[in-house]
Design an enzyme around this catalytic site. Structure first.
Site, mmCIF file in Angstrom:
data_model
loop_
_atom_site.group_PDB
_atom_site.id
_atom_site.type_symbol
_atom_site.label_atom_id
_atom_site.label_comp_id
_atom_site.label_asym_id
_atom_site.label_seq_id
_atom_site.Cartn_x
_atom_site.Cartn_y
_atom_site.Cartn_z
ATOM 1 N N GLU A 1 -8.073 14.512 -4.137
ATOM 2 C CA GLU A 1 -7.401 14.396 -5.276
ATOM 3 C C GLU A 1 -7.775 15.471 -6.456
ATOM 4 O O GLU A 1 -9.333 15.494 -6.402
ATOM 5 C CB GLU A 1 -7.275 13.342 -6.026
ATOM 6 C CG GLU A 1 -6.730 12.211 -5.171
ATOM 7 C CD GLU A 1 -6.632 10.641 -5.876
ATOM 8 O OE1 GLU A 1 -5.545 10.575 -6.644
ATOM 9 O OE2 GLU A 1 -7.563 10.185 -5.837
ATOM 10 N N ASP B 1 0.925 -1.131 0.043
ATOM 11 C CA ASP B 1 0.012 0.123 -0.137
ATOM 12 C C ASP B 1 0.789 1.171 0.071
ATOM 13 O O ASP B 1 1.625 1.415 1.165
ATOM 14 C CB ASP B 1 -0.775 0.072 1.214
ATOM 15 C CG ASP B 1 -1.959 1.081 1.311
ATOM 16 O OD1 ASP B 1 -1.372 2.229 0.994
ATOM 17 O OD2 ASP B 1 -3.004 1.184 1.856
ATOM 18 N N HIS B 2 1.093 1.992 -0.920
ATOM 19 C CA HIS B 2 2.172 2.867 -1.104
ATOM 20 C C HIS B 2 1.867 4.096 -0.294
ATOM 21 O O HIS B 2 2.819 4.580 0.169
ATOM 22 C CB HIS B 2 2.252 3.305 -2.487
ATOM 23 C CG HIS B 2 1.389 4.671 -3.039
ATOM 24 N ND1 HIS B 2 -0.118 4.196 -3.526
ATOM 25 C CD2 HIS B 2 1.285 5.803 -3.122
ATOM 26 C CE1 HIS B 2 -0.605 5.179 -3.842
ATOM 27 N NE2 HIS B 2 0.089 6.135 -3.464
ATOM 28 N N LYS C 1 4.949 6.601 2.475
ATOM 29 C CA LYS C 1 5.246 7.721 2.208
ATOM 30 C C LYS C 1 5.919 8.162 3.582
ATOM 31 O O LYS C 1 5.487 7.993 4.710
ATOM 32 C CB LYS C 1 3.778 8.594 2.205
ATOM 33 C CG LYS C 1 3.068 8.513 0.877
ATOM 34 C CD LYS C 1 2.026 9.131 0.617
ATOM 35 C CE LYS C 1 1.277 8.899 -0.684
ATOM 36 N NZ LYS C 1 1.309 9.827 -1.572
ATOM 37 N N HIS D 1 -5.823 2.738 1.561
ATOM 38 C CA HIS D 1 -5.095 4.054 2.074
ATOM 39 C C HIS D 1 -5.554 4.561 3.222
ATOM 40 O O HIS D 1 -5.027 4.797 4.254
ATOM 41 C CB HIS D 1 -5.158 4.944 1.102
ATOM 42 C CG HIS D 1 -4.462 4.388 -0.179
ATOM 43 N ND1 HIS D 1 -3.370 3.508 -0.395
ATOM 44 C CD2 HIS D 1 -4.764 4.773 -1.749
ATOM 45 C CE1 HIS D 1 -3.097 3.345 -1.675
ATOM 46 N NE2 HIS D 1 -3.784 3.985 -2.474
HETATM 47 C C1 BG6 Z 1 -3.948 4.780 -5.905
HETATM 48 C C2 BG6 Z 1 -5.283 4.797 -6.393
HETATM 49 O O1 BG6 Z 1 -3.867 3.568 -4.871
HETATM 50 O O2 BG6 Z 1 -3.579 5.815 -5.282
HETATM 51 C C3 BG6 Z 1 -5.492 5.856 -7.282
HETATM 52 O O3 BG6 Z 1 -5.526 3.625 -7.088
HETATM 53 C C4 BG6 Z 1 -4.894 7.185 -6.523
HETATM 54 O O4 BG6 Z 1 -6.992 6.044 -7.860
HETATM 55 C C5 BG6 Z 1 -3.639 7.029 -6.014
HETATM 56 O O5 BG6 Z 1 -5.108 8.382 -7.649
HETATM 57 C C6 BG6 Z 1 -3.337 8.408 -5.122
HETATM 58 O O6 BG6 Z 1 -2.098 8.279 -4.799
HETATM 59 P P1 BG6 Z 1 -1.246 9.665 -4.313
HETATM 60 O O7 BG6 Z 1 0.062 8.861 -3.691
HETATM 61 O O8 BG6 Z 1 -1.044 10.458 -5.546
HETATM 62 O O9 BG6 Z 1 -2.032 10.184 -3.293
#
Ligand code: BG6
Length: 496
Positions: A219, A180-181, A185, A243
């Site tokens: 976003e 989960d990226h 962060k 997230h």
């Molecule tokens: C991804 C989602 O996991 O995270 C996307 O699939 C989203 O829809 C993105 O735009 C947002 O990531 P960040 O790091 O730009 O907040």
């Protein structure tokens, strides 16, 4: 910035190697590791997908991806860029065709001779199981092989169990990295430092002193050419199930005994298990589904969700969700956590607001405002603590104002030194540290909670509420808090 260097030789196989995620995020993140001299000389990166492109073309597309997406310009360090690109090779492979794996196997040679092999599946979840099965049948998995899979893991609890079961029968759990990226962060890891490396917050971190918590991931981008993908997913599955719930868990969990993968995951799971189910009719009162109509974002006219890119067909998929969540445990009883995320909102930012309660007895003529801790995760990480302060004046009464104590990481550190999410997580995976990855039980508990909401939406036909692109979501999201006498903070640190 001090960093203890640990380099590990490995081969990284990128399924979906020439896809969007690979060019936009993964290769730029690996390039940053190269720039920081964190990649072992022997590390190789093998892209694969159905595309019939040559290794040369792959390197050229990757170079272009770096120009567009890397934090540092690859042209300013030609030697480093060259070294990085020379690690890349490519093999055309249909993930579902057993015969295609022979070429990959040959390219990899004997796994043990050159560190571990990491299989990174930057593919839709529907391919996770077929790829793992093919790797196993081709004899390409051993106790050193690692698997990285992207969220969303499945589509709901049942499909996630199916994936987890199958994957667990092929790879050892400690070799499975569920990514989960957001956990990568810097600002998100800083939540651990804030809570557990300081003495002053933890005694106040409970229902006695905290009124409520807001978590916003806003976003400004729309779904664009991902519309047909998004129609089958929606914001609840795409953003909240992973997230936002990960952020909630880091804020709400008990202190882990150690900073080990097991201890951290154990505490996060306890939070997920304490989340009160939002079921049946309650989905109408505790959640809001929204979808953007056309509007203006940053002065630009943008189309409605239903007119987007690759599938301009009507759909009632949500591009926005707001939820009032309750955590039924001793620490958080009576403290709502308001979650909100959406696309095509006014601006891109992610923030956690911890709203403290007001003082119990005031000696001042003017009202005091309760303290607020504002944790900004992006675009510029910072932590602000709003405290009451006296504005200089000669008037008889003290002029109280809420002023921020401000810690801005962005100003304090060179932004290029702050690792990006994927950079951190890819590095951790290469050195074999799974602390920031998710266990299957976390993923499953999170699905249990979101599945109940999805079922309520269906049963009670909870409609999408439209909001013009460029705003902060539908009115119903304002109402969700207004019912409790509260407001979203909307990217402002001055109280209103
Ligand atoms: C991804 C989602 O996991 O995270 C996307 O699939 C989203 O829809 C993105 O735009 C947002 O990531 P960040 O790091 O730009 O907040």
């Amino acid at each position: 910035m001090s960093f203890s260097i640990d380099k590990k030789a490995c081969r990284l196989v990128l399924f979906g190697g020439n896809g969007d995620l690979s060019y936009r995020k993964l290769l730029p993140a690996l390039f940053n590791l190269e720039r920081k001299n964190l990649l072992a000389d022997e590390l190789e990166i093998i892209g694969c997908s159905r595309a019939t492109i040559s290794a040369e073309q792959f390197r050229e597309e990757a170079r272009q991806g770096l120009v567009e997406n890397a934090t540092a310009d690859p042209n300013s360090t030609p030697e480093v860029t060259q070294r990085f690109l020379s690690r890349l090779s490519f093999i055309a492979l249909d993930a579902t065709q057993p015969a295609d794996y022979a070429g990959l196997k040959q390219l990899l040679g004997k796994p043990a001779s050159n560190g571990c092999v990491i299989y990174y599946l930057a593919t839709p979840p529907g391919l996770f199981v077929p790829i793992c099965e093919q790797l196993q049948s081709a004899g390409m998995v051993n106790e050193q092989s690692r698997l990285v899979i992207e969220k969303p893991i499945g589509y709901n609890l049942a499909s996630s169990i199916e994936i987890n079961d199958k994957v667990a029968s092929i790879f050892q759990e400690n070799n499975i990295y569920r990514i989960d990226h957001y956990m990568g962060k810097s600002a998100v890891q800083n939540l651990l430092a804030l809570r557990f490396a300081n003495v002053m917050f933890e005694p106040l971190w409970n229902h006695n002193y905290i009124d409520h918590v807001q978590i916003t991931v806003s976003e400004s981008v729309g779904v664009g050419n991902r519309k047909s993908f998004y129609d089958n997913v929606g914001a609840l599955r795409d953003m909240v199930q992973n997230h936002l719930l990960q952020l909630l868990a880091l804020i709400a969990m008990e202190p882990p005994t150690h900073l080990t993968p097991e201890a951290l995951k154990h505490e996060k799971i306890k939070v997920f298990r304490s989340l009160r189910a939002i079921e049946g009719k309650r989905t109408r009162y505790n959640t809001v589904r929204g979808q953007y109509s056309s509007g203006d974002v940053d002065g630009e006219k943008v189309p409605a969700y239903n007119k987007e890119g690759d599938n301009p067909m009507p759909s009632d998929t949500e591009s926005f969700v707001a939820i009032k969540a309750d955590i039924d445990n001793w620490r958080w009883s009576g403290v709502p956590f308001y979650l909100r995320t959406g696309k095509r909102l006014k601006s891109r930012y992610a923030e956690i607001d911890i709203q403290f309660k007001n003082i119990h007895h005031s000696i001042f003529k003017l009202p005091t405002q309760a303290n607020r801790l504002i944790i900004r995760l992006q675009p510029k990480d910072s932590i602000k603590l709003l405290i009451m302060n006296q504005e200089p004046s000669l008037s008889g009464a003290l002029n109280l104002v809420a002023d921020p104590l401000n810690l801005s990481f962005y100003d304090q550190y060179d932004p290029a030194d702050i690792p990006k999410g994927y950079e951190r997580l890819l590095y951790d995976c290469i050195i074999g540290d799974s602390t920031l990855f998710m266990s299957r039980f976390e993923v499953e508990e999170a699905w249990k909670w979101t599945d109940t909401i999805l079922a309520g939406w269906e049963e009670y036909e909870v409609p999408v509420e439209y909001y013009p692109a460029g705003t902060m979501g539908p009115d119903a999201a304002e109402q969700l808090l207004a019912k409790d006498g509260r407001k979203w903070f909307n990217n402002r640190y001055d109280n209103d």
